[in-house]
Scaffold this motif. Structure first.
Motif, PDB file in Angstrom:
ATOM      1  N   MET A   1       0.824  -1.210   0.000  1.00 31.94           N
ATOM      2  CA  MET A   1       0.000   0.000   0.000  1.00 31.94           C
ATOM      3  C   MET A   1       0.856   1.257   0.000  1.00 31.94           C
ATOM      4  SD  MET A   1      -3.150  -0.984   2.582  1.00 31.94           S
ATOM      5  CE  MET A   1      -3.888   0.645   2.387  1.00 31.94           C
ATOM      6  N   THR A   2       2.004   1.200   0.682  1.00 32.32           N
ATOM      7  CA  THR A   2       2.914   2.346   0.695  1.00 32.32           C
ATOM      8  C   THR A   2       3.476   2.606  -0.693  1.00 32.32           C
ATOM      9  OG1 THR A   2       3.517   1.915   3.003  1.00 32.32           O
ATOM     10  CG2 THR A   2       5.021   3.283   1.709  1.00 32.32           C
ATOM     11  N   LEU A   3       3.915   1.535  -1.372  1.00 33.01           N
ATOM     12  CA  LEU A   3       4.428   1.686  -2.735  1.00 33.01           C
ATOM     13  C   LEU A   3       3.357   2.236  -3.669  1.00 33.01           C
ATOM     14  CD1 LEU A   3       6.566  -1.572  -3.180  1.00 33.01           C
ATOM     15  CD2 LEU A   3       7.352   0.738  -2.633  1.00 33.01           C
ATOM     16  N   TRP A   4       2.122   1.758  -3.497  1.00 34.63           N
ATOM     17  CA  TRP A   4       1.015   2.252  -4.334  1.00 34.63           C
ATOM     18  C   TRP A   4       0.774   3.736  -4.082  1.00 34.63           C
ATOM     19  CZ3 TRP A   4      -3.677   4.260  -2.581  1.00 34.63           C
ATOM     20  CH2 TRP A   4      -4.633   4.519  -3.577  1.00 34.63           C
ATOM     21  N   PHE A   5       0.804   4.147  -2.822  1.00 37.74           N
ATOM     22  CA  PHE A   5       0.582   5.552  -2.489  1.00 37.74           C
ATOM     23  C   PHE A   5       1.682   6.432  -3.081  1.00 37.74           C
ATOM     24  CE2 PHE A   5       1.144   9.249   0.300  1.00 37.74           C
ATOM     25  CZ  PHE A   5      -0.146   9.751   0.345  1.00 37.74           C
ATOM     26  N   LEU A   6       2.933   5.984  -2.983  1.00 31.45           N
ATOM     27  CA  LEU A   6       4.047   6.756  -3.514  1.00 31.45           C
ATOM     28  C   LEU A   6       3.945   6.907  -5.028  1.00 31.45           C
ATOM     29  CD1 LEU A   6       7.015   5.289  -1.414  1.00 31.45           C
ATOM     30  CD2 LEU A   6       5.881   7.495  -1.106  1.00 31.45           C
ATOM     31  N   ARG A   7       3.553   5.821  -5.688  1.00 33.08           N
ATOM     32  CA  ARG A   7       3.433   5.856  -7.149  1.00 33.08           C
ATOM     33  C   ARG A   7       2.269   6.738  -7.585  1.00 33.08           C
ATOM     34  NH1 ARG A   7       4.877   2.328 -11.447  1.00 33.08           N
ATOM     35  NH2 ARG A   7       3.447   2.467 -13.215  1.00 33.08           N
ATOM     36  N   LYS A   8       1.124   6.591  -6.930  1.00 35.50           N
ATOM     37  CA  LYS A   8      -0.074   7.323  -7.315  1.00 35.50           C
ATOM     38  C   LYS A   8       0.057   8.809  -7.031  1.00 35.50           C
ATOM     39  CE  LYS A   8      -5.120   7.270  -6.644  1.00 35.50           C
ATOM     40  NZ  LYS A   8      -5.239   8.702  -6.287  1.00 35.50           N
ATOM     41  N   SER A   9       0.716   9.166  -5.953  1.00 35.44           N
ATOM     42  CA  SER A   9       0.768  10.570  -5.531  1.00 35.44           C
ATOM     43  C   SER A   9       1.861  11.374  -6.240  1.00 35.44           C
ATOM     44  CB  SER A   9       1.000  10.647  -4.020  1.00 35.44           C
ATOM     45  OG  SER A   9       2.247  10.061  -3.677  1.00 35.44           O
ATOM     46  N   ARG A  10       2.777  10.682  -6.956  1.00 35.09           N
ATOM     47  CA  ARG A  10       3.888  11.352  -7.637  1.00 35.09           C
ATOM     48  C   ARG A  10       4.632  12.284  -6.674  1.00 35.09           C
ATOM     49  NH1 ARG A  10       0.978  14.084 -12.624  1.00 35.09           N
ATOM     50  NH2 ARG A  10      -0.350  14.714 -10.881  1.00 35.09           N
ATOM     51  N   VAL A  11       5.033  11.693  -5.568  1.00 34.11           N
ATOM     52  CA  VAL A  11       5.583  12.476  -4.474  1.00 34.11           C
ATOM     53  C   VAL A  11       6.886  13.172  -4.861  1.00 34.11           C
ATOM     54  CG1 VAL A  11       6.765  10.464  -3.502  1.00 34.11           C
ATOM     55  CG2 VAL A  11       6.242  12.419  -2.043  1.00 34.11           C
ATOM     56  N   LEU A  12       7.744  12.537  -5.666  1.00 32.80           N
ATOM     57  CA  LEU A  12       9.013  13.153  -6.026  1.00 32.80           C
ATOM     58  C   LEU A  12       8.805  14.442  -6.807  1.00 32.80           C
ATOM     59  CD1 LEU A  12      11.261  10.087  -6.959  1.00 32.80           C
ATOM     60  CD2 LEU A  12      11.355  11.513  -4.909  1.00 32.80           C
ATOM     61  N   GLU A  13       7.855  14.413  -7.728  1.00 27.10           N
ATOM     62  CA  GLU A  13       7.571  15.614  -8.509  1.00 27.10           C
ATOM     63  C   GLU A  13       7.079  16.738  -7.613  1.00 27.10           C
ATOM     64  OE1 GLU A  13       4.932  14.765 -11.716  1.00 27.10           O
ATOM     65  OE2 GLU A  13       5.933  12.877 -12.229  1.00 27.10           O
ATOM     66  N   ARG A  14       6.201  16.412  -6.699  1.00 31.07           N
ATOM     67  CA  ARG A  14       5.644  17.442  -5.817  1.00 31.07           C
ATOM     68  C   ARG A  14       6.680  17.955  -4.833  1.00 31.07           C
ATOM     69  NH1 ARG A  14      -0.649  15.957  -4.481  1.00 31.07           N
ATOM     70  NH2 ARG A  14      -1.206  15.111  -6.520  1.00 31.07           N
ATOM     71  N   ALA A  15       7.526  17.060  -4.322  1.00 30.46           N
ATOM     72  CA  ALA A  15       8.531  17.479  -3.354  1.00 30.46           C
ATOM     73  C   ALA A  15       9.538  18.433  -3.994  1.00 30.46           C
ATOM     74  CB  ALA A  15       9.245  16.263  -2.776  1.00 30.46           C
ATOM     75  N   ARG A  16       9.900  18.199  -5.251  1.00 31.11           N
ATOM     76  CA  ARG A  16      10.887  19.057  -5.926  1.00 31.11           C
ATOM     77  C   ARG A  16      10.361  20.473  -6.132  1.00 31.11           C
ATOM     78  NH1 ARG A  16      11.872  14.316  -9.303  1.00 31.11           N
ATOM     79  NH2 ARG A  16      13.902  13.407  -8.755  1.00 31.11           N
TER      80      ARG A  16
END
Length: 496
Positions: free
Chosen positions: A109-124
């Motif tokens: 579920m954590t991997l799914w959340f990270l993939r779906k939320s595009r966290v790297l793009e948002r964090a940058r």
């Protein structure tokens, strides 16, 4: 079974020699055997339970914010209770056989959340990351996590449904309940600073160490007066965890004066730890402490476990203060600075777990003596949780779901950082409701948990309860303890 109205921080009321990895006939000067592979398994089980409960706290943050429940503190508390407390109770009792599967589901579920939320793009795209000043949310999460798991275990251990391999080790081992006192020392250091002047020492003694020592004394007097039993193999015949915490705070503050700056805490802590381990292994002090045939004929012999372990806990305290100082040395970071800090902390985690494996094989892990292996283990668990917390909360969740403060932002900031909050505030709006409640009144919560534990032992006879009854009793017990802390938080009241 002897019932007690006042339980220890991490009691072992029902010693079960069948679960211990000890030789039958222990004597002075004799080497003790331990299974290093079993120690690694025990540590893996302990870490899985801690990280699973931590994951539930993160889930509660996401769910309550998605549903916009923070305008209703009671509803928010109810959802968090169901998402955090209930799974923790189940995972130490009836659902323990499914721990690995539950951990796998959480990972997926954590991997799914990270993939779906595009966290790297948002964090940058973020201009800066605010870790929360001197009291980051990651610190408060670890403190609340320690309080919750310990409070659950001190009562759950009395039920037949409790997972026996989580019980404390008698001499060597890395079980879940062995983490209690160590993580309390680690988290105590999270809210402490290096002693710089004599005024800092007086403040540490009067406001921190002395109250804990008085609580320890009150508990000892109560036990002797009421005639309740105590397992002397934990801290000794008269000492208890409150004494250990109080003396650790006092001695740590005293030794900390020798450090001219935070970096000096590293050689100071490790030097003390090496000397402590030398005495345990080379001078035979470990055999002296663990010799069950040695009579408790004087005050030192009677309390040798608690007294001998103090240098190890002081070393853990000093090293933990350094970790704390390093983490909050700069709390307004750019993307690249935060990534660099997380990478360095991750490398430290890898080194600590490697040292833990070596220690488990070479000298064993002993909470009773707080040896080098135990201190390394506590640092490994603490730093792992901090790394996961800073990464999950500050890097991931706050990038995907930034927290929007209301007009009472300053009041919320006080809750988030652990600072005092105004008493006149009504209907607070903040994330991690239970987490903040325990940070604001952690000692009050824990004292109530101890009293409730004694009441359950006296009136409900937990050893005779079925699995279903044990879960229900634990749920009611945790509801009462956490709800009191929550009500105090809603009213802006800080007791202890």
């Amino acid at each position: 079974m002897a019932s007690r109205a006042t339980a220890d921080l991490f009691p072992e009321r029902n010693p079960n020699p069948a679960n211990q990895t000890l030789e039958e006939d222990l004597g002075m000067g004799q080497l003790y055997d331990w299974s290093w592979s079993e120690t690694l398994i025990q540590s893996q089980e302990s870490l899985l339970l801690i990280l699973s409960t931590f994951w539930c706290i993160l889930l509660a943050r996401v769910v309550t914010q998605k549903l916009r429940l923070h305008g209703s503190p009671s509803l928010c508390f109810a959802v968090e209770f169901g998402l955090v407390i209930l799974p923790c109770i189940l995972l130490v009792t009836v659902a323990v056989d499914y721990s690995n599967y539950i951990g796998l589901v959480m990972f997926v579920m954590t991997l799914w959340f990270l993939r779906k939320s595009r966290v790297l793009e948002r964090a940058r795209t973020r201009s800066q990351f605010d870790l929360g000043g001197q009291r980051p949310m990651a610190f408060s999460v670890l403190r609340a996590l320690t309080h919750l798991i310990t409070a659950v275990c001190i009562l759950a251990i009395d039920f037949g449904s409790f997972y026996r391999p989580y019980r404390k080790s008698r001499q060597f081992g890395a079980k879940l309940m062995d983490t209690g006192i160590g993580l309390f020392v680690f988290t105590m250091a999270m809210v402490s600073r290096r002693t710089r002047h004599l005024s800092d020492l007086r403040r540490s003694v009067v406001f921190s160490a002395l109250p804990l020592i008085l609580l320890g004394l009150a508990r000892t007097v109560a036990i002797l007066t009421l005639g309740y039993g105590q397992d002397s193999h934990e801290y000794g015949q008269h000492l208890n965890a409150f004494f250990t915490l109080g003396f650790t705070k006092f001695l740590g503050a005293l030794v900390g004066i020798l450090a001219r700056k935070d970096l000096h805490l590293l050689p100071l802590g490790f030097g003390l730890l090496v000397i402590h381990q030398f005495g345990l292994s080379i001078l035979g002090i470990s055999d002296y402490v663990m010799n069950e045939d040695l009579e408790r004929s004087n005050l030192f012999n009677a309390n040798r476990e608690g007294l001998v372990s103090l240098p190890g806990f002081v070393a853990l305290y000093l090293l933990s203060i350094y970790v704390n100082g390093w983490m909050v040395s700069s709390t307004l970071l750019t993307y690249s600075e935060l990534v660099t800090k997380l990478k360095r902390l991750f490398y430290a985690v890898l080194i600590l777990w490697s040292l833990f494996v070596i220690s488990a094989y070479g000298i064993g892990i002993s909470r009773v003596t707080c040896n080098l292996g135990y201190v390394i283990w506590m640092l490994a668990i603490g730093c792992t949780t901090l790394w996961a917390s800073f990464g999950a909360i500050d890097f991931v969740i706050n990038s995907v779901m930034p927290w929007e403060q209301s007009s009472s932002g300053e009041q919320e900031k006080g809750l988030l950082t652990g600072d005092s909050v105004p008493k006149e505030r009504s209907k607070p709006i903040f994330p991690f409701t239970i987490n903040q409640a325990l940070n604001q009144n952690g000692l009050t919560f824990f004292l109530l948990a101890n009293v409730l534990t004694g009441g359950v032992n006296i009136f409900l006879k937990p050893e005779d309860r079925s699995n279903l009854e044990s879960v229900i009793i634990l749920l009611v017990y945790m509801f009462l303890a956490t709800k009191l802390a929550h009500e105090l938080l809603k009213r802006g009241i800080r007791l202890a």
